[in-house]
Write a protein that holds these residues in place. Sequence first.
Motif, PDB file in Angstrom:
ATOM      1  N   VAL A 261       0.952  -1.203  -0.096  1.00 43.53           N
ATOM      2  CA  VAL A 261      -0.136  -0.049   0.095  1.00 43.53           C
ATOM      3  C   VAL A 261       0.933   1.148  -0.114  1.00 43.53           C
ATOM      4  CG1 VAL A 261      -1.950   1.353   1.261  1.00 43.53           C
ATOM      5  CG2 VAL A 261      -1.706  -1.237   1.186  1.00 43.53           C
ATOM      6  N   PHE A 262       0.789   1.885  -1.015  1.00 50.93           N
ATOM      7  CA  PHE A 262       1.407   3.295  -0.959  1.00 50.93           C
ATOM      8  C   PHE A 262       0.911   4.414  -0.083  1.00 50.93           C
ATOM      9  CE2 PHE A 262       2.243   1.118  -5.207  1.00 50.93           C
ATOM     10  CZ  PHE A 262       3.581   1.587  -5.180  1.00 50.93           C
ATOM     11  N   GLY A 263       1.605   5.521   0.012  1.00 51.10           N
ATOM     12  CA  GLY A 263       1.309   6.564   0.982  1.00 51.10           C
ATOM     13  C   GLY A 263       1.779   6.608   2.235  1.00 51.10           C
ATOM     14  N   THR A 264       1.733   7.621   2.713  1.00 51.51           N
ATOM     15  CA  THR A 264       2.791   7.847   4.458  1.00 51.51           C
ATOM     16  C   THR A 264       2.004   6.743   5.187  1.00 51.51           C
ATOM     17  OG1 THR A 264       1.397   9.362   4.805  1.00 51.51           O
ATOM     18  CG2 THR A 264       3.388  10.009   3.576  1.00 51.51           C
ATOM     19  N   LEU A 265       0.753   6.351   5.229  1.00 47.31           N
ATOM     20  CA  LEU A 265       0.265   5.342   6.068  1.00 47.31           C
ATOM     21  C   LEU A 265       0.528   3.978   5.518  1.00 47.31           C
ATOM     22  CD1 LEU A 265      -3.014   7.315   7.236  1.00 47.31           C
ATOM     23  CD2 LEU A 265      -0.825   7.372   8.378  1.00 47.31           C
ATOM     24  N   GLY A 266       0.652   3.763   4.449  1.00 52.89           N
ATOM     25  CA  GLY A 266       0.952   2.254   3.860  1.00 52.89           C
ATOM     26  C   GLY A 266       2.417   1.841   4.412  1.00 52.89           C
ATOM     27  N   ASN A 267       2.427   0.397   3.704  1.00 51.96           N
ATOM     28  CA  ASN A 267       3.482  -0.439   4.092  1.00 51.96           C
ATOM     29  C   ASN A 267       4.691  -0.456   2.926  1.00 51.96           C
ATOM     30  OD1 ASN A 267       2.242  -1.990   2.088  1.00 51.96           O
ATOM     31  ND2 ASN A 267       2.011  -3.612   3.243  1.00 51.96           N
ATOM     32  N   LEU A 268       4.556   0.414   2.141  1.00 55.23           N
ATOM     33  CA  LEU A 268       5.713   0.459   1.241  1.00 55.23           C
ATOM     34  C   LEU A 268       6.604   1.759   1.011  1.00 55.23           C
ATOM     35  CD1 LEU A 268       6.687  -1.413  -1.034  1.00 55.23           C
ATOM     36  CD2 LEU A 268       4.991  -0.473  -2.729  1.00 55.23           C
ATOM     37  N   SER A 269       6.450   2.704   1.953  1.00 54.72           N
ATOM     38  CA  SER A 269       7.484   3.841   2.075  1.00 54.72           C
ATOM     39  C   SER A 269       8.595   3.709   1.794  1.00 54.72           C
ATOM     40  CB  SER A 269       7.031   4.732   3.199  1.00 54.72           C
ATOM     41  OG  SER A 269       5.699   4.684   3.772  1.00 54.72           O
ATOM     42  N   ALA A 270       9.287   2.684   2.466  1.00 57.31           N
ATOM     43  CA  ALA A 270      10.722   2.469   2.200  1.00 57.31           C
ATOM     44  C   ALA A 270      11.174   2.131   0.821  1.00 57.31           C
ATOM     45  CB  ALA A 270      11.062   1.219   3.266  1.00 57.31           C
ATOM     46  N   ALA A 271      10.280   1.588   0.015  1.00 62.95           N
ATOM     47  CA  ALA A 271      10.573   1.024  -1.332  1.00 62.95           C
ATOM     48  C   ALA A 271      10.469   2.337  -2.462  1.00 62.95           C
ATOM     49  CB  ALA A 271       9.375  -0.020  -1.602  1.00 62.95           C
ATOM     50  N   LEU A 272       9.912   3.184  -2.150  1.00 63.21           N
ATOM     51  CA  LEU A 272       9.981   4.516  -2.945  1.00 63.21           C
ATOM     52  C   LEU A 272      11.233   5.037  -2.994  1.00 63.21           C
ATOM     53  CD1 LEU A 272       6.589   6.245  -1.856  1.00 63.21           C
ATOM     54  CD2 LEU A 272       7.169   4.585  -3.711  1.00 63.21           C
ATOM     55  N   GLY A 273      11.779   4.997  -4.170  1.00 60.25           N
ATOM     56  CA  GLY A 273      13.110   5.796  -4.296  1.00 60.25           C
ATOM     57  C   GLY A 273      12.893   7.003  -4.904  1.00 60.25           C
ATOM     58  N   PHE A 274      13.880   7.383  -5.850  1.00 60.68           N
ATOM     59  CA  PHE A 274      13.594   9.162  -6.097  1.00 60.68           C
ATOM     60  C   PHE A 274      12.146   9.107  -7.180  1.00 60.68           C
ATOM     61  CE2 PHE A 274      16.180   7.121  -9.417  1.00 60.68           C
ATOM     62  CZ  PHE A 274      15.585   7.479 -10.744  1.00 60.68           C
ATOM     63  N   GLY A 275      12.051  10.269  -7.167  1.00 63.01           N
ATOM     64  CA  GLY A 275      10.761  10.529  -8.189  1.00 63.01           C
ATOM     65  C   GLY A 275       9.404  10.408  -7.655  1.00 63.01           C
ATOM     66  N   TRP A 276       9.094  10.325  -6.328  1.00 57.39           N
ATOM     67  CA  TRP A 276       7.677  10.153  -5.642  1.00 57.39           C
ATOM     68  C   TRP A 276       7.475  11.154  -4.708  1.00 57.39           C
ATOM     69  CZ3 TRP A 276       4.896   6.111  -7.512  1.00 57.39           C
ATOM     70  CH2 TRP A 276       5.516   5.205  -8.204  1.00 57.39           C
ATOM     71  N   SER A 277       6.148  11.555  -4.526  1.00 57.53           N
ATOM     72  CA  SER A 277       5.526  12.476  -3.531  1.00 57.53           C
ATOM     73  C   SER A 277       4.363  11.501  -3.019  1.00 57.53           C
ATOM     74  CB  SER A 277       5.309  13.599  -4.115  1.00 57.53           C
ATOM     75  OG  SER A 277       4.771  14.572  -3.137  1.00 57.53           O
ATOM     76  N   SER A 278       4.302  11.634  -1.554  1.00 56.68           N
ATOM     77  CA  SER A 278       3.065  10.889  -1.134  1.00 56.68           C
ATOM     78  C   SER A 278       2.191  11.931  -0.045  1.00 56.68           C
ATOM     79  CB  SER A 278       3.967   9.915  -0.179  1.00 56.68           C
ATOM     80  OG  SER A 278       4.521   9.011  -0.882  1.00 56.68           O
ATOM     81  N   GLU A 279       1.164  11.371   0.068  1.00 57.45           N
ATOM     82  CA  GLU A 279       0.100  12.023   1.153  1.00 57.45           C
ATOM     83  C   GLU A 279      -0.108  10.798   1.853  1.00 57.45           C
ATOM     84  OE1 GLU A 279      -2.925  14.013  -0.526  1.00 57.45           O
ATOM     85  OE2 GLU A 279      -1.725  15.777  -1.207  1.00 57.45           O
TER      86      GLU A 279
ATOM     87  N   SER B 151      10.850   7.845 -12.128  1.00 61.04           N
ATOM     88  CA  SER B 151      10.457   7.370 -10.686  1.00 61.04           C
ATOM     89  C   SER B 151      11.110   5.931 -10.353  1.00 61.04           C
ATOM     90  CB  SER B 151       9.160   7.529 -10.226  1.00 61.04           C
ATOM     91  OG  SER B 151       8.807   8.808 -10.356  1.00 61.04           O
ATOM     92  N   GLU B 152      11.522   6.002  -9.221  1.00 64.82           N
ATOM     93  CA  GLU B 152      12.058   4.568  -9.135  1.00 64.82           C
ATOM     94  C   GLU B 152      11.457   3.754  -7.893  1.00 64.82           C
ATOM     95  OE1 GLU B 152      16.135   3.588  -6.863  1.00 64.82           O
ATOM     96  OE2 GLU B 152      16.688   3.579  -9.085  1.00 64.82           O
ATOM     97  N   LEU B 153      11.077   2.530  -8.055  1.00 62.43           N
ATOM     98  CA  LEU B 153      10.463   1.789  -6.769  1.00 62.43           C
ATOM     99  C   LEU B 153      11.147   0.412  -6.860  1.00 62.43           C
ATOM    100  CD1 LEU B 153       7.719   1.178  -5.318  1.00 62.43           C
ATOM    101  CD2 LEU B 153       6.897   0.212  -7.273  1.00 62.43           C
ATOM    102  N   THR B 154      11.556   0.006  -5.604  1.00 65.52           N
ATOM    103  CA  THR B 154      12.203  -1.148  -5.166  1.00 65.52           C
ATOM    104  C   THR B 154      11.006  -2.129  -4.552  1.00 65.52           C
ATOM    105  OG1 THR B 154      14.187   0.000  -5.244  1.00 65.52           O
ATOM    106  CG2 THR B 154      14.244  -2.353  -4.491  1.00 65.52           C
ATOM    107  N   LEU B 155      10.652  -3.114  -5.126  1.00 68.77           N
ATOM    108  CA  LEU B 155       9.717  -4.027  -4.536  1.00 68.77           C
ATOM    109  C   LEU B 155      10.421  -5.339  -3.837  1.00 68.77           C
ATOM    110  CD1 LEU B 155       6.842  -4.157  -7.022  1.00 68.77           C
ATOM    111  CD2 LEU B 155       6.806  -3.017  -4.890  1.00 68.77           C
ATOM    112  N   PRO B 156      10.037  -5.495  -2.729  1.00 68.74           N
ATOM    113  CA  PRO B 156      10.703  -6.737  -2.021  1.00 68.74           C
ATOM    114  C   PRO B 156      10.190  -7.961  -2.956  1.00 68.74           C
ATOM    115  CG  PRO B 156       9.052  -5.900  -0.568  1.00 68.74           C
ATOM    116  CD  PRO B 156       9.238  -4.837  -1.753  1.00 68.74           C
TER     117      PRO B 156
END
Length: 97
Positions: free
Chosen positions: A6-24, A35-40
Amino acid sequence: MDAAFVFGTLGNLSAALGFGWSSEEAFSWAIGAESELTLPLPGDGLATTLRFDVHPAIFPPRVPCQRLMIRSGKIVLGSFEIVARQTLVIPLPAELT
């Protein structure tokens, strides 16, 4: 194995967001040209399927679509022009997991 990220600051993927993202709280969005996303991944050597529910920020005629490329390193797994909310399904070969 099923996993939901789940994206967003309340989600469980904040640490996976690399450069090029903004969140609420409830969502995140790509900014800039890339934008870069590193998924486990499970790391079990089995084929894995990624499913992304994407909602493009389009503003026709100036911005008629958003482009998305899914890569693992230099290997392109999918390339899309998104014009409406949709679910993208990308199979990952076992050798990439």
